[in-house]
Design a protein around this motif. Structure first.
Motif, mmCIF file in Angstrom:
data_model
loop_
_atom_site.group_PDB
_atom_site.id
_atom_site.type_symbol
_atom_site.label_atom_id
_atom_site.label_comp_id
_atom_site.label_asym_id
_atom_site.label_seq_id
_atom_site.Cartn_x
_atom_site.Cartn_y
_atom_site.Cartn_z
ATOM 1 N N THR A 3 15.307 -28.804 68.454
ATOM 2 C CA THR A 3 14.210 -29.732 68.639
ATOM 3 C C THR A 3 12.921 -28.997 68.301
ATOM 4 O O THR A 3 12.669 -27.900 68.793
ATOM 5 C CB THR A 3 14.156 -30.227 70.095
ATOM 6 O OG1 THR A 3 15.385 -30.887 70.399
ATOM 7 C CG2 THR A 3 12.989 -31.187 70.288
ATOM 8 N N LEU A 9 4.970 -29.112 63.926
ATOM 9 C CA LEU A 9 5.332 -29.775 62.672
ATOM 10 C C LEU A 9 4.103 -30.334 61.972
ATOM 11 O O LEU A 9 3.947 -30.200 60.756
ATOM 12 C CB LEU A 9 6.330 -30.905 62.952
ATOM 13 C CG LEU A 9 7.762 -30.495 63.311
ATOM 14 C CD1 LEU A 9 8.564 -31.721 63.725
ATOM 15 C CD2 LEU A 9 8.434 -29.795 62.135
ATOM 16 N N LEU A 65 11.881 -28.721 53.932
ATOM 17 C CA LEU A 65 12.770 -29.506 54.792
ATOM 18 C C LEU A 65 12.060 -29.915 56.080
ATOM 19 O O LEU A 65 12.175 -31.065 56.533
ATOM 20 C CB LEU A 65 14.029 -28.701 55.110
ATOM 21 C CG LEU A 65 15.030 -28.515 53.973
ATOM 22 C CD1 LEU A 65 16.155 -27.580 54.396
ATOM 23 C CD2 LEU A 65 15.605 -29.863 53.534
ATOM 24 N N LEU A 66 11.318 -28.970 56.675
ATOM 25 C CA LEU A 66 10.580 -29.306 57.893
ATOM 26 C C LEU A 66 9.419 -30.243 57.595
ATOM 27 O O LEU A 66 9.073 -31.095 58.423
ATOM 28 C CB LEU A 66 10.072 -28.030 58.564
ATOM 29 C CG LEU A 66 11.077 -27.259 59.418
ATOM 30 C CD1 LEU A 66 10.381 -26.126 60.163
ATOM 31 C CD2 LEU A 66 11.798 -28.167 60.407
ATOM 32 N N LYS A 68 9.447 -32.577 55.352
ATOM 33 C CA LYS A 68 10.060 -33.911 55.270
ATOM 34 C C LYS A 68 10.318 -34.458 56.665
ATOM 35 O O LYS A 68 10.106 -35.653 56.922
ATOM 36 C CB LYS A 68 11.358 -33.830 54.473
ATOM 37 C CG LYS A 68 12.039 -35.179 54.279
ATOM 38 C CD LYS A 68 13.273 -35.049 53.410
ATOM 39 C CE LYS A 68 13.943 -36.411 53.223
ATOM 40 N NZ LYS A 68 15.145 -36.322 52.366
ATOM 41 N N HIS A 69 10.757 -33.592 57.569
ATOM 42 C CA HIS A 69 10.987 -34.024 58.956
ATOM 43 C C HIS A 69 9.678 -34.476 59.598
ATOM 44 O O HIS A 69 9.644 -35.491 60.308
ATOM 45 C CB HIS A 69 11.610 -32.878 59.751
ATOM 46 C CG HIS A 69 11.947 -33.221 61.165
ATOM 47 N ND1 HIS A 69 12.769 -34.264 61.507
ATOM 48 C CD2 HIS A 69 11.542 -32.658 62.353
ATOM 49 C CE1 HIS A 69 12.881 -34.339 62.823
ATOM 50 N NE2 HIS A 69 12.148 -33.372 63.349
ATOM 51 N N ALA A 70 8.597 -33.749 59.317
ATOM 52 C CA ALA A 70 7.277 -34.137 59.850
ATOM 53 C C ALA A 70 6.867 -35.506 59.316
ATOM 54 O O ALA A 70 6.298 -36.327 60.049
ATOM 55 C CB ALA A 70 6.227 -33.086 59.473
ATOM 56 N N GLN A 72 8.902 -37.889 58.417
ATOM 57 C CA GLN A 72 9.742 -38.885 59.085
ATOM 58 C C GLN A 72 9.228 -39.185 60.488
ATOM 59 O O GLN A 72 9.268 -40.335 60.936
ATOM 60 C CB GLN A 72 11.190 -38.387 59.139
ATOM 61 C CG GLN A 72 11.876 -38.362 57.792
ATOM 62 C CD GLN A 72 13.246 -37.724 57.837
ATOM 63 O OE1 GLN A 72 13.523 -36.866 58.672
ATOM 64 N NE2 GLN A 72 14.120 -38.112 56.921
ATOM 65 N N MET A 73 8.740 -38.153 61.189
ATOM 66 C CA MET A 73 8.159 -38.369 62.510
ATOM 67 C C MET A 73 6.918 -39.250 62.418
ATOM 68 O O MET A 73 6.694 -40.126 63.255
ATOM 69 C CB MET A 73 7.822 -37.032 63.161
ATOM 70 C CG MET A 73 9.033 -36.135 63.434
ATOM 71 S SD MET A 73 10.240 -36.919 64.539
ATOM 72 C CE MET A 73 9.299 -36.956 66.073
ATOM 73 N N GLY A 145 9.226 -33.649 49.423
ATOM 74 C CA GLY A 145 9.123 -34.150 50.791
ATOM 75 C C GLY A 145 7.708 -34.355 51.265
ATOM 76 O O GLY A 145 7.467 -34.497 52.466
ATOM 77 N N SER A 160 19.467 -39.570 49.468
ATOM 78 C CA SER A 160 18.827 -40.145 50.668
ATOM 79 C C SER A 160 17.606 -40.991 50.333
ATOM 80 O O SER A 160 16.802 -41.285 51.211
ATOM 81 C CB SER A 160 18.434 -39.049 51.677
ATOM 82 O OG SER A 160 19.566 -38.298 52.061
ATOM 83 N N TRP A 279 12.287 -43.180 50.732
ATOM 84 C CA TRP A 279 13.396 -42.718 51.561
ATOM 85 C C TRP A 279 14.230 -43.900 52.027
ATOM 86 O O TRP A 279 13.697 -44.966 52.342
ATOM 87 C CB TRP A 279 12.866 -41.960 52.769
ATOM 88 C CG TRP A 279 12.177 -40.681 52.392
ATOM 89 C CD1 TRP A 279 12.155 -40.073 51.174
ATOM 90 C CD2 TRP A 279 11.383 -39.864 53.260
ATOM 91 N NE1 TRP A 279 11.405 -38.930 51.219
ATOM 92 C CE2 TRP A 279 10.929 -38.771 52.476
ATOM 93 C CE3 TRP A 279 11.032 -39.939 54.595
ATOM 94 C CZ2 TRP A 279 10.121 -37.772 53.018
ATOM 95 C CZ3 TRP A 279 10.234 -38.945 55.140
ATOM 96 C CH2 TRP A 279 9.794 -37.873 54.348
#
Length: 312
Positions: A3, A9, A65-66, A68-70, A72-73, A145, A160, A279
């Motif tokens: 997590t 992020l 990668l992180l 892209k995660h940010a 998405q958040m 990303g 994706s 996405w």
């Protein structure tokens, strides 16, 4: 599964988007040392470097990668904000920096049909950031990303991601009437194009050469270029008599009708297919963006035979 601290992020995203630690600190209203500490905590958690301290700064593979995660958040928060406003108007505030939704759109679409398509979403409070680039390169922003979606000429979807065809932008070769009379009174042809200055968006823009090669039946052409890094700027440069440019019919129809511009090859257009990539996520915001762009493109763009480029 690890997590990650949302603040850390967003700190990573700010560093990449702002291009440095100092500007990221200003955006986040924290000290530069706090920015460094947040990034360091992520790097320790990941066990690898996330940012290459170069000029300009670049995210590593793990950093992307992180990032892209940010993104998405942010999208989840934007979806929640939209749902809350529909449930109880006034409960959720306007989208802040952390809820900013980034998309990449080619400059010609921004200058013609895309902004009217996105206006209703902006008026509803969606925190949009539109990144502009040449139509062949907006795809790279999505690949890295750094955006949630892009309008591009490339039709091969990333893993994706999903893709929607939009139609084709039709391009014509134009020049100021006085310039055309002085330098190419009989229009553009295989014998005079090499002596004419062509106004391109930037060094990545190969549309001028593609148009001339296609129109003249040649494989490769070498052109004399001037560079103006905006679609509106290209049009103004042509109107000022700088040279020839290949521009969207949507942009030049009025000055052509007024006689301020001349179509140098009236019987030839270059249709370039455009696609919306985003996405493949269950998101009301992404669905709204997709619907807005597809609806506007349905009336603004052509839907006959088109040309497209295949992504690598």
């Amino acid at each position: 599964m690890s997590t990650f601290d949302p603040d850390a992020l967003e700190c990573l995203a700010a560093i990449v988007e702002e291009g440095g630690f100092e500007r990221a600190a200003v955006r986040l209203s924290i000290t530069q040392s706090a920015v460094s500490l947040r990034l360091r905590s992520l790097e320790v958690q990941m066990g690898t470097v996330l940012i290459v301290r170069s000029r300009p700064l670049k995210a590593t593979t793990a950093g992307r990668l992180l990032l892209k995660h940010a993104m998405q958040m942010r999208l989840l928060r934007a979806d929640l904000d939209r749902d809350l406003r529909e449930l109880a108007p006034g409960v959720a505030g306007a989208a802040g920096e952390a809820e900013r939704i980034s998309i990449a759109v080619n400059a010609d679409s921004i200058a013609t049909w895309a902004l009217p398509a996105l206006s209703p979403l902006a008026h509803q409070g969606l925190g949009l950031e539109i990144i502009t680039d040449d139509q062949d390169f907006t795809f790279e922003w999505l690949r890295e990303g750094r955006v949630l979606g892009c309008v591009t000429t490339l039709r091969s979807a990333l893993r994706s991601c999903k893709i929607e065809p939009l139609g084709s932008m039709r391009y014509v070769a134009v020049a100021q009437a006085a310039f055309a009379q002085a330098h190419c009174p009989n229009g553009l042809n295989p014998h005079n194009f090499s002596s004419l200055p062509f106004i391109a968006f930037n060094r990545k823009d190969d549309l001028q050469a593609e148009f001339v090669a296609d129109a003249c039946g040649l494989k490769h052409v070498a052109l004399r270029h001037l560079y103006v890094p905006s679609s509106e700027g290209q049009l103004q440069a042509v109107l000022a008599g700088w040279g020839v440019s290949v521009l969207p019919e949507l942009m030049v129809s009025a000055p052509l009708t007024q006689g301020r511009l001349v179509n140098l090859m009236p019987g030839h257009t270059l249709p370039v297919a455009l696609f919306w990539h985003c996405w493949n996520l269950n998101s009301v915001v992404l669905d709204a963006l997709t619907h807005a762009l597809k609806s506007a493109a349905l009336t603004a763009l052509s839907h006959g035979e088109v040309r497209h480029k295949t992504g690598q």
